[in-house]
Design a protein around this motif. Structure first.
Motif, PDB file in Angstrom:
ATOM      1  N   VAL A  74     -83.212 -36.423   2.236  1.00 44.10           N
ATOM      2  CA  VAL A  74     -81.747 -36.449   2.125  1.00 44.10           C
ATOM      3  C   VAL A  74     -81.195 -35.020   2.168  1.00 44.10           C
ATOM      4  CG1 VAL A  74     -79.807 -36.934   0.572  1.00 44.10           C
ATOM      5  CG2 VAL A  74     -81.557 -38.667   0.927  1.00 44.10           C
ATOM      6  N   SER A  75     -81.810 -34.105   1.388  1.00 45.34           N
ATOM      7  CA  SER A  75     -81.365 -32.704   1.388  1.00 45.34           C
ATOM      8  C   SER A  75     -81.442 -32.091   2.776  1.00 45.34           C
ATOM      9  CB  SER A  75     -82.233 -31.868   0.450  1.00 45.34           C
ATOM     10  OG  SER A  75     -81.923 -32.148  -0.879  1.00 45.34           O
ATOM     11  N   MET A  76     -82.546 -32.390   3.459  1.00 40.32           N
ATOM     12  CA  MET A  76     -82.742 -31.841   4.806  1.00 40.32           C
ATOM     13  C   MET A  76     -81.644 -32.356   5.745  1.00 40.32           C
ATOM     14  SD  MET A  76     -85.654 -30.065   5.074  1.00 40.32           S
ATOM     15  CE  MET A  76     -87.201 -29.797   4.238  1.00 40.32           C
ATOM     16  N   VAL A  77     -81.331 -33.667   5.631  1.00 42.21           N
ATOM     17  CA  VAL A  77     -80.280 -34.240   6.472  1.00 42.21           C
ATOM     18  C   VAL A  77     -78.942 -33.571   6.160  1.00 42.21           C
ATOM     19  CG1 VAL A  77     -78.951 -36.355   6.906  1.00 42.21           C
ATOM     20  CG2 VAL A  77     -81.434 -36.433   6.948  1.00 42.21           C
ATOM     21  N   MET A  78     -78.699 -33.277   4.876  1.00 40.74           N
ATOM     22  CA  MET A  78     -77.456 -32.590   4.496  1.00 40.74           C
ATOM     23  C   MET A  78     -77.383 -31.202   5.131  1.00 40.74           C
ATOM     24  SD  MET A  78     -75.885 -34.606   2.496  1.00 40.74           S
ATOM     25  CE  MET A  78     -76.120 -35.955   1.370  1.00 40.74           C
ATOM     26  N   LYS A  79     -78.542 -30.527   5.179  1.00 38.48           N
ATOM     27  CA  LYS A  79     -78.587 -29.159   5.711  1.00 38.48           C
ATOM     28  C   LYS A  79     -78.471 -29.167   7.236  1.00 38.48           C
ATOM     29  CE  LYS A  79     -80.034 -24.641   5.182  1.00 38.48           C
ATOM     30  NZ  LYS A  79     -79.572 -23.696   4.155  1.00 38.48           N
ATOM     31  N   TYR A  80     -79.258 -30.001   7.879  1.00 35.59           N
ATOM     32  CA  TYR A  80     -79.360 -29.927   9.344  1.00 35.59           C
ATOM     33  C   TYR A  80     -78.504 -30.967  10.074  1.00 35.59           C
ATOM     34  CZ  TYR A  80     -83.224 -27.011   7.894  1.00 35.59           C
ATOM     35  OH  TYR A  80     -83.981 -26.043   7.290  1.00 35.59           O
ATOM     36  N   ALA A  81     -78.025 -31.992   9.337  1.00 32.09           N
ATOM     37  CA  ALA A  81     -77.100 -32.951   9.947  1.00 32.09           C
ATOM     38  C   ALA A  81     -75.932 -33.082   8.978  1.00 32.09           C
ATOM     39  CB  ALA A  81     -77.799 -34.287  10.195  1.00 32.09           C
ATOM     40  N   ASP A  82     -75.553 -34.279   8.583  1.00 32.02           N
ATOM     41  CA  ASP A  82     -74.450 -34.427   7.625  1.00 32.02           C
ATOM     42  C   ASP A  82     -74.483 -35.786   6.942  1.00 32.02           C
ATOM     43  OD1 ASP A  82     -73.274 -36.274   9.460  1.00 32.02           O
ATOM     44  OD2 ASP A  82     -72.505 -34.563  10.592  1.00 32.02           O
ATOM     45  N   ASN A  83     -73.501 -36.020   6.082  1.00 29.34           N
ATOM     46  CA  ASN A  83     -73.430 -37.265   5.323  1.00 29.34           C
ATOM     47  C   ASN A  83     -73.263 -38.489   6.213  1.00 29.34           C
ATOM     48  OD1 ASN A  83     -73.304 -37.534   2.230  1.00 29.34           O
ATOM     49  ND2 ASN A  83     -72.468 -35.499   2.646  1.00 29.34           N
ATOM     50  N   ILE A  84     -72.587 -38.309   7.347  1.00 28.88           N
ATOM     51  CA  ILE A  84     -72.367 -39.437   8.250  1.00 28.88           C
ATOM     52  C   ILE A  84     -73.711 -39.898   8.804  1.00 28.88           C
ATOM     53  CG2 ILE A  84     -71.200 -40.170  10.376  1.00 28.88           C
ATOM     54  CD1 ILE A  84     -69.265 -39.505   8.101  1.00 28.88           C
TER      55      ILE A  84
ATOM     56  N   HIS B 287     -81.598 -22.998  24.130  1.00 32.01           N
ATOM     57  CA  HIS B 287     -82.876 -23.207  23.448  1.00 32.01           C
ATOM     58  C   HIS B 287     -82.647 -23.503  21.968  1.00 32.01           C
ATOM     59  CE1 HIS B 287     -87.065 -22.788  22.321  1.00 32.01           C
ATOM     60  NE2 HIS B 287     -86.709 -21.902  21.405  1.00 32.01           N
ATOM     61  N   ARG B 288     -81.757 -22.716  21.364  1.00 29.08           N
ATOM     62  CA  ARG B 288     -81.399 -22.901  19.957  1.00 29.08           C
ATOM     63  C   ARG B 288     -80.858 -24.300  19.699  1.00 29.08           C
ATOM     64  NH1 ARG B 288     -77.598 -17.960  18.576  1.00 29.08           N
ATOM     65  NH2 ARG B 288     -79.204 -16.438  18.065  1.00 29.08           N
ATOM     66  N   GLU B 289     -79.984 -24.742  20.629  1.00 30.61           N
ATOM     67  CA  GLU B 289     -79.399 -26.080  20.524  1.00 30.61           C
ATOM     68  C   GLU B 289     -80.480 -27.142  20.502  1.00 30.61           C
ATOM     69  OE1 GLU B 289     -76.346 -27.343  19.993  1.00 30.61           O
ATOM     70  OE2 GLU B 289     -75.963 -25.230  19.546  1.00 30.61           O
ATOM     71  N   LYS B 290     -81.479 -26.955  21.387  1.00 26.91           N
ATOM     72  CA  LYS B 290     -82.568 -27.917  21.498  1.00 26.91           C
ATOM     73  C   LYS B 290     -83.365 -27.965  20.204  1.00 26.91           C
ATOM     74  CE  LYS B 290     -84.033 -28.408  26.089  1.00 26.91           C
ATOM     75  NZ  LYS B 290     -84.835 -27.779  27.144  1.00 26.91           N
ATOM     76  N   VAL B 291     -83.667 -26.768  19.661  1.00 26.79           N
ATOM     77  CA  VAL B 291     -84.425 -26.696  18.412  1.00 26.79           C
ATOM     78  C   VAL B 291     -83.661 -27.409  17.299  1.00 26.79           C
ATOM     79  CG1 VAL B 291     -85.257 -25.132  16.605  1.00 26.79           C
ATOM     80  CG2 VAL B 291     -85.661 -24.589  19.029  1.00 26.79           C
ATOM     81  N   LYS B 292     -82.359 -27.136  17.247  1.00 26.33           N
ATOM     82  CA  LYS B 292     -81.525 -27.743  16.199  1.00 26.33           C
ATOM     83  C   LYS B 292     -81.493 -29.254  16.338  1.00 26.33           C
ATOM     84  CE  LYS B 292     -77.906 -24.899  16.563  1.00 26.33           C
ATOM     85  NZ  LYS B 292     -76.440 -24.739  16.474  1.00 26.33           N
ATOM     86  N   TRP B 293     -81.366 -29.689  17.609  1.00 27.12           N
ATOM     87  CA  TRP B 293     -81.280 -31.125  17.866  1.00 27.12           C
ATOM     88  C   TRP B 293     -82.571 -31.820  17.452  1.00 27.12           C
ATOM     89  CZ3 TRP B 293     -83.776 -34.848  20.735  1.00 27.12           C
ATOM     90  CH2 TRP B 293     -83.086 -36.060  20.887  1.00 27.12           C
ATOM     91  N   LYS B 294     -83.719 -31.160  17.765  1.00 23.34           N
ATOM     92  CA  LYS B 294     -85.031 -31.692  17.401  1.00 23.34           C
ATOM     93  C   LYS B 294     -85.161 -31.814  15.886  1.00 23.34           C
ATOM     94  CE  LYS B 294     -88.729 -30.828  20.632  1.00 23.34           C
ATOM     95  NZ  LYS B 294     -89.617 -29.776  21.129  1.00 23.34           N
ATOM     96  N   ARG B 295     -84.757 -30.713  15.198  1.00 25.34           N
ATOM     97  CA  ARG B 295     -84.879 -30.682  13.748  1.00 25.34           C
ATOM     98  C   ARG B 295     -84.025 -31.785  13.122  1.00 25.34           C
ATOM     99  NH1 ARG B 295     -84.431 -24.838  11.377  1.00 25.34           N
ATOM    100  NH2 ARG B 295     -82.447 -24.967  12.473  1.00 25.34           N
TER     101      ARG B 295
END
Lengths: 355, 355
Positions: A295-305, A44-52
């Motif tokens: 951009v900040s959100m992408v850095m937090k929840y995803a990455d630079n790539i 469930h956590r994975e799904k939430v993270k993926w959605k975010r």
């Protein structure tokens, strides 16, 4: 070096962080839980993270692409009448304000705690001015590089950013990309450049040596600033993103205030701070502020790539939308570049390292 | 349909063919032998096959690239003074002669046997005229497409060949490419087209509908002829390649003789067969003949996919060599296209299906 120190601290801290934070940091699923209940929660956590992750990436793509459209629109509407430094300062101020409003809502809901309090330690805050300082140096260099390259040539050379971000991401954040993903990254850079080709592009090959060096230095500065921001934000995974943004933007405000005073003091004093602001100007400031937060959100929840892919797709989207809005024509080069970028995105996902 | 029939016969025959032939046909190593001695022989066989595959591919690349250089050279030297149909006829004749000489040497060494005898059955020979006929139709269409597209535009549209070859290879020969290899193939087409971009390339986007249809039909004909040739040659894996070539080229001679009589009968009668032949013409005929034989060899020992990669690399090589020989300038588009093609080659090999 400073970033090595951070990295080492990072590893020490990792041991103590809660699971969610840990997997943000490593970007890999936690599959070491064995009992069924825990696995369910985990999935469930994975799904939430993926959605975010998807939502922030989509937001960044849409915002960056509309940013491109606003720039084209404002250029068509005429020259910039307003002072760029005041606009930049307004963007930083707006980002700070938005972060504070978001924080206020969180405090109302959850109360103030260790993770969302605004107060901070010197140890936490000391690294926040660095990205802003790096961007400042890069922006200063930008004035000098135009002595060697024209504006369309600079657009082409800016694609070095893609490569420098990938390399620094690997070196500084020590995250691995598979060989296929590296190939995809090279294709992304080649595809973006191809999409931007026009009849004058070959002039960039006549860029003198100093121009190449400056372009590469600027790409490294910009890539380093991005990767460093990710390192700062991910260093404290449980810390609320709005607090982290607030501190990033406060220093952004400071640096932009200095730039404004140095470059436009007289103009601001004589004509006023908001001289020449139009409806488009205000739209652009809001758009820049929201993209900055994305951009900040992408850095937090995803990455630079992910950020690089997202902004590259935004560049292509801007061109396609401009066809409908402004009657632009798409070139064969644009079409070929889009094919290459699309394949790159596919390969980045197909080439995921299996662990 | 004819090719389905061949395919089915192929499968029936497969059961009876010796091991070497079988693995040529399937292009996978034979690892079902268990005893150590057999495994050693098998690994030696694999090495020999790999070496042969590399040599013919390299030969095709070098010959095709020097072909490109000879064409540039002959264009610079002036207009074609000779009749193209007599030159084509000479190429086919020379290929026939070379195949016969090679066969003679083999007969001297090994004697005449079932695999290298020149005599054949109707069942074997009936399919050999088909590739030559397909190429003839394609060449006839070539005259008509220029009503819709100019010559540089046609060069761009010819890259459809890459895609059509891949698709027909999959459909007719039923061989699988991995997803990564498909992505690589799309990149190869995009990269080759990018490398050929120039300031007039965008005109190709104004090609009328009939032009697109003809370009696609021509790509399908050319792809089909290539894939069909591979099917014919691989249908009898133990048959000597020189016998197979001889029969292919005999029909090539026939079709070209007809084209010569129809198009250039008067010119040949009045001015003579070899009118306007120069040293470069003779070189080009020899080069075309050798490239043709190299193509057959690649079909026998590798496949159409390798052929497409090889000729694409040859196109890039021609351009690079032309810089040194004729002082050509390379464009940024050429550089970007070369990067994309290089990544495509890497991905084709990295994406090999593991069995």
């Amino acid at each position: 070096m400073e970033y090595r120190k951070i990295k080492d601290e990072d590893e020490v801290r990792d041991a103590g962080v809660e699971d969610v934070g840990k997997s943000f940091l490593l970007s890999v699923p936690d599959n070491d839980l064995t009992s069924e209940g825990e696995t369910k929660i985990d999935s469930h956590r994975e799904k939430v993270k993926w959605k975010r992750k998807s939502v922030v990436t989509l937001a960044l793509t849409v915002l960056t692409s509309s940013q491109g459209i606003l720039i084209v629109w404002s250029k068509r509407a005429g020259k910039y009448e307003y002072s760029v430094t005041t606009a930049n300062f307004m963007v930083e101020t707006l980002k700070c304000a938005i972060s504070l409003v978001a924080l206020g809502r969180i405090w109302k809901k959850d109360g103030v705690n260790e993770d969302n309090r605004l107060t901070t330690t010197l140890d936490e805050v000391i690294v926040y001015p660095i990205p802003a300082a790096l961007y400042l140096v890069k922006n200063l260099l930008q004035y000098y590089i135009f002595a060697y390259v024209d504006a369309p040539g600079y657009q082409i050379l800016k694609n070095f950013n893609i490569i420098s971000t990938g390399v620094l991401y690997r070196i500084i954040l020590k995250k691995r990309l598979s060989e296929i993903q590296w190939a995809a990254f090279v294709l992304l850079a080649a595809g973006c450049t191809t999409a931007q080709l026009n009849s004058n592009s070959d002039r960039v090959l006549q860029t003198p040596f100093q121009g190449w060096v400056m372009a590469i230095v600027m790409a490294l500065l910009s890539g380093f600033a991005g990767v460093y921001t990710e390192a700062i934000i991910k260093k404290r995974p449980s810390r609320n993103i709005n607090v982290q943004n607030f501190w990033l933007y406060v220093f952004g405000m400071c640096f932009n205030a200095v730039a404004m005073l140095v470059q436009d003091f007289d103009a601001v004093m004589n004509k006023g701070f908001f001289h020449g602001y139009s409806f488009i100007t205000v739209l652009m400031i809001f758009n820049h502020a929201l993209s900055g937060i994305a951009v900040s959100m992408v850095m937090k929840y995803a990455d630079n790539i992910v950020k690089v892919y997202s902004t590259s797709v935004a560049m292509l989207l801007t061109a396609v939308v401009s066809v409908f809005l402004f009657g632009f024509h798409l070139s064969l080069a644009f079409f070929l570049g889009t094919v290459v970028v699309s394949v790159a995105i596919y390969l980045h996902s197909a080439g995921k390292i299996q662990r």
